[in-house]
Scaffold this active site. Structure first.
Site, short mmCIF file in Angstrom:
data_model
loop_
_atom_site.label_atom_id
_atom_site.label_comp_id
_atom_site.label_asym_id
_atom_site.label_seq_id
_atom_site.Cartn_x
_atom_site.Cartn_y
_atom_site.Cartn_z
N TRP A 228 0.83 -1.20 0.00
CA TRP A 228 0.00 0.00 0.00
C TRP A 228 0.87 1.25 0.00
O TRP A 228 1.95 1.26 0.57
CB TRP A 228 -0.88 0.02 1.25
N HIS B 292 -10.60 1.33 11.58
CA HIS B 292 -9.71 0.39 10.91
C HIS B 292 -8.25 0.72 11.21
O HIS B 292 -7.43 -0.18 11.47
CB HIS B 292 -9.98 0.42 9.40
#
Length: 157
Positions: free
Chosen positions: A25, A88
């Site tokens: 990512w 998250h």
């Protein structure tokens, strides 16, 4: 600045076998972190380096656990988590921090923690080691991992 007061580590880690595990990512930030880790290992004289890419920060733990039993002297973990509008961020950061700590503790293999936990992209870029960045967390994580491995080498596993 978060890097203020950091030690200036100079270490001779020639002969060590080191793994770098990096998430995928945030490619730009990851490029900087990886380059920094590679430079840190080269500066320490490490030439036996294996690189492994995993999808995200959450997957760093299982990869580190597997590689910690594969003959590596140190492991460098790299990733970035940017805070969003849901919890998250908290779950991923907590899982990575606890998981990587447990890998190191249970195996005796130093794990360099190069996981950026930032509120925004600007903070991540500033810590990534890219040109113009104020910090180089990839380099720091790699140097810390091998410095710890060298320090502990006097005690057998």
């Amino acid at each position: 600045m978060s890097g203020e007061g950091a030690p200036k580590l100079e270490v001779d880690a020639a002969g060590l076998k080191v793994a770098i595990i990096a998430s995928q990512w945030h490619q730009t930030v990851m490029d900087g972190l990886l380059d920094g880790a590679r430079r840190g290992l080269a500066d320490a004289g490490v030439t036996d380096v294996t690189e492994l890419r995993v999808p995200g920060v959450f997957e760093l733990t299982v990869a580190a656990a597997r590689l910690a039993t594969a003959g590596f002297d140190a492991i460098v973990t790299l990733g970035v988590v940017i805070r969003g509008g849901t919890p998250h961020f908290d779950y991923v950061c907590e899982a990575a921090t606890t998981g990587l700590t447990l890998v190191s503790e249970r195996t005796g293999i130093p794990v360099g923690f190069g996981v950026l936990t930032c509120d925004n992209d600007e903070q991540a870029i500033a810590r990534s080691g890219l040109p113009g960045s104020s910090e180089d967390k990839g380099h720091e994580a790699a140097t810390a991992a091998v410095a710890t491995a060298v320090t502990l080498s006097a005690w057998s596993r």
